[in-house]
Design a protein around this motif. Structure first.
Motif, short mmCIF file in Angstrom:
data_model
loop_
_atom_site.label_atom_id
_atom_site.label_comp_id
_atom_site.label_asym_id
_atom_site.label_seq_id
_atom_site.Cartn_x
_atom_site.Cartn_y
_atom_site.Cartn_z
N PHE A 238 0.83 -1.21 0.00
CA PHE A 238 0.00 0.00 0.00
C PHE A 238 0.86 1.25 0.00
O PHE A 238 2.03 1.24 0.39
CB PHE A 238 -0.96 0.01 1.21
N GLY A 239 0.28 2.33 -0.43
CA GLY A 239 0.91 3.64 -0.42
C GLY A 239 -0.06 4.65 -1.02
O GLY A 239 -0.51 4.48 -2.14
N THR A 240 -0.41 5.65 -0.22
CA THR A 240 -1.40 6.61 -0.70
C THR A 240 -1.39 7.86 0.17
O THR A 240 -0.84 7.87 1.27
CB THR A 240 -2.81 5.98 -0.70
N ALA A 241 -2.05 8.88 -0.32
CA ALA A 241 -2.31 10.08 0.47
C ALA A 241 -3.56 9.81 1.31
O ALA A 241 -4.47 9.11 0.88
CB ALA A 241 -2.54 11.28 -0.43
N ILE A 242 -3.57 10.36 2.52
CA ILE A 242 -4.70 10.17 3.43
C ILE A 242 -5.26 11.55 3.75
O ILE A 242 -4.57 12.40 4.30
CB ILE A 242 -4.26 9.47 4.73
N ALA A 243 -6.51 11.74 3.42
CA ALA A 243 -7.17 13.03 3.70
C ALA A 243 -7.27 13.23 5.21
O ALA A 243 -7.31 12.27 5.98
CB ALA A 243 -8.56 13.04 3.07
N ALA A 244 -7.33 14.48 5.62
CA ALA A 244 -7.44 14.82 7.05
C ALA A 244 -8.64 14.11 7.67
O ALA A 244 -9.73 14.12 7.10
CB ALA A 244 -7.58 16.33 7.21
N GLY A 245 -8.40 13.44 8.79
CA GLY A 245 -9.47 12.75 9.51
C GLY A 245 -9.87 11.41 8.94
O GLY A 245 -10.73 10.74 9.51
N LYS A 246 -9.29 10.99 7.85
CA LYS A 246 -9.68 9.73 7.20
C LYS A 246 -8.75 8.58 7.62
O LYS A 246 -7.65 8.79 8.10
CB LYS A 246 -9.66 9.86 5.67
N THR A 247 -9.21 7.36 7.39
CA THR A 247 -8.47 6.15 7.73
C THR A 247 -8.32 5.28 6.49
O THR A 247 -9.26 5.18 5.69
CB THR A 247 -9.22 5.35 8.82
N ILE A 248 -7.16 4.68 6.35
CA ILE A 248 -6.93 3.72 5.27
C ILE A 248 -6.51 2.38 5.88
O ILE A 248 -6.08 2.32 7.03
CB ILE A 248 -5.85 4.18 4.27
N GLU A 249 -6.63 1.34 5.09
CA GLU A 249 -6.11 0.02 5.47
C GLU A 249 -5.26 -0.47 4.32
O GLU A 249 -5.56 -0.21 3.15
CB GLU A 249 -7.24 -0.96 5.75
N GLY A 250 -4.17 -1.17 4.66
CA GLY A 250 -3.31 -1.69 3.61
C GLY A 250 -2.35 -2.71 4.16
O GLY A 250 -2.20 -2.87 5.38
N LYS A 251 -1.69 -3.39 3.23
CA LYS A 251 -0.73 -4.43 3.60
C LYS A 251 0.66 -4.06 3.12
O LYS A 251 0.82 -3.48 2.05
CB LYS A 251 -1.13 -5.76 2.97
N GLY A 252 1.65 -4.43 3.96
CA GLY A 252 3.05 -4.29 3.59
C GLY A 252 3.66 -5.67 3.50
O GLY A 252 3.35 -6.55 4.30
N TYR A 253 4.52 -5.88 2.50
CA TYR A 253 5.15 -7.18 2.26
C TYR A 253 6.65 -7.05 2.47
O TYR A 253 7.29 -6.20 1.84
CB TYR A 253 4.84 -7.64 0.83
N TYR A 254 7.20 -7.92 3.31
CA TYR A 254 8.61 -7.85 3.68
C TYR A 254 9.20 -9.25 3.60
O TYR A 254 8.72 -10.17 4.26
CB TYR A 254 8.76 -7.28 5.10
N GLU A 255 10.23 -9.42 2.77
CA GLU A 255 10.86 -10.72 2.63
C GLU A 255 11.94 -10.86 3.71
O GLU A 255 12.85 -10.05 3.79
CB GLU A 255 11.46 -10.86 1.23
N ILE A 256 11.78 -11.88 4.55
CA ILE A 256 12.66 -12.09 5.70
C ILE A 256 13.18 -13.53 5.70
O ILE A 256 12.63 -14.38 4.99
CB ILE A 256 11.92 -11.79 7.03
N PRO A 257 14.22 -13.84 6.47
CA PRO A 257 14.73 -15.21 6.53
C PRO A 257 13.67 -16.20 7.01
O PRO A 257 12.87 -15.88 7.89
CB PRO A 257 15.89 -15.13 7.53
N GLU A 258 13.67 -17.37 6.44
CA GLU A 258 12.72 -18.43 6.76
C GLU A 258 12.68 -18.76 8.26
O GLU A 258 11.62 -19.02 8.82
CB GLU A 258 13.06 -19.69 5.96
N ALA A 259 13.82 -18.72 8.92
CA ALA A 259 13.91 -19.12 10.33
C ALA A 259 13.43 -18.06 11.31
O ALA A 259 13.39 -18.30 12.52
CB ALA A 259 15.35 -19.51 10.66
N THR A 260 13.06 -16.89 10.85
CA THR A 260 12.66 -15.79 11.73
C THR A 260 11.40 -16.13 12.51
O THR A 260 10.40 -16.55 11.94
CB THR A 260 12.44 -14.50 10.92
N LYS A 261 11.46 -15.94 13.84
CA LYS A 261 10.32 -16.23 14.72
C LYS A 261 9.68 -14.96 15.28
O LYS A 261 8.49 -14.93 15.57
CB LYS A 261 10.76 -17.10 15.90
N LYS A 262 10.48 -13.90 15.47
CA LYS A 262 9.95 -12.64 15.99
C LYS A 262 10.69 -11.49 15.33
O LYS A 262 11.84 -11.63 14.91
CB LYS A 262 10.03 -12.58 17.50
N VAL A 263 10.00 -10.35 15.25
CA VAL A 263 10.57 -9.17 14.62
C VAL A 263 10.19 -7.92 15.41
O VAL A 263 9.24 -7.94 16.20
CB VAL A 263 10.08 -8.99 13.15
#
Length: 155
Positions: A109-134
């Motif tokens: 996701f990536g966008t402008a957000i008008a004053a007082g408004k709410t957006i929802e979106g997803k971010g995708y991050y490629e991490i090592p397979e063995a990762t348990k916490k971030v």
């Protein structure tokens, strides 16, 4: 009389030894990693909430990686338009390395957000397979303004 005083001495000694002993602080329960899903962090102009996380298969050919997907809800609390996007966030894995947004994922996701408004979106991050916490950071200009401790779910 000697028997009574001997018995009282033995009882007093037993009570004294029990009272001075150290309690057993070991526990058989396993401590779960901290997971701040649902936590909302307020910045100067945005309220940011991590709604959910999930893991998926990596988009690249690197079989030692997985995709960490963070679903967010962001509210603009200022009186002017503001922007937010997945590239404003970074992930620090439990191996100590930091990972930026996976730029080849078109659903980031990536966008402008008008004053007082709410957006929802997803971010995708490629991490090592063995990762348990971030540690998930909001760092739009390189300066960390918010953070969440998150557990990486199994695929």
């Amino acid at each position: 009389m000697k028997k009574i005083s001997l018995l009282l001495s033995a009882v007093a000694l037993t009570i004294g030894l029990v009272a001075c002993g150290t309690p057993d602080t070991s526990s058989n329960t396993i401590e779960k990693p901290k997971n701040e899903i649902g936590k909302t962090v307020e910045t100067a102009d945005l309220d940011i909430q991590v709604v959910s996380t999930k893991s998926g298969y990596a988009e690249s050919d690197d079989k030692d990686k997985k995709m960490f997907i963070v679903d967010m809800k962001i509210r603009n609390t200022s009186k002017e338009e503001s922007g937010a996007g997945a590239a404003d966030f970074e992930v620090k894995a439990d191996n100590g390395k930091t990972y930026k947004v996976y730029g080849l994922e078109a659903k980031n996701f990536g966008t402008a957000i008008a004053a007082g408004k709410t957006i929802e979106g997803k971010g995708y991050y490629e991490i090592p397979e063995a990762t348990k916490k971030v540690t998930f950071y909001y760092a739009p200009t390189g300066k960390k303004l918010a953070q969440w401790q998150l557990t990486v779910p199994a695929k």
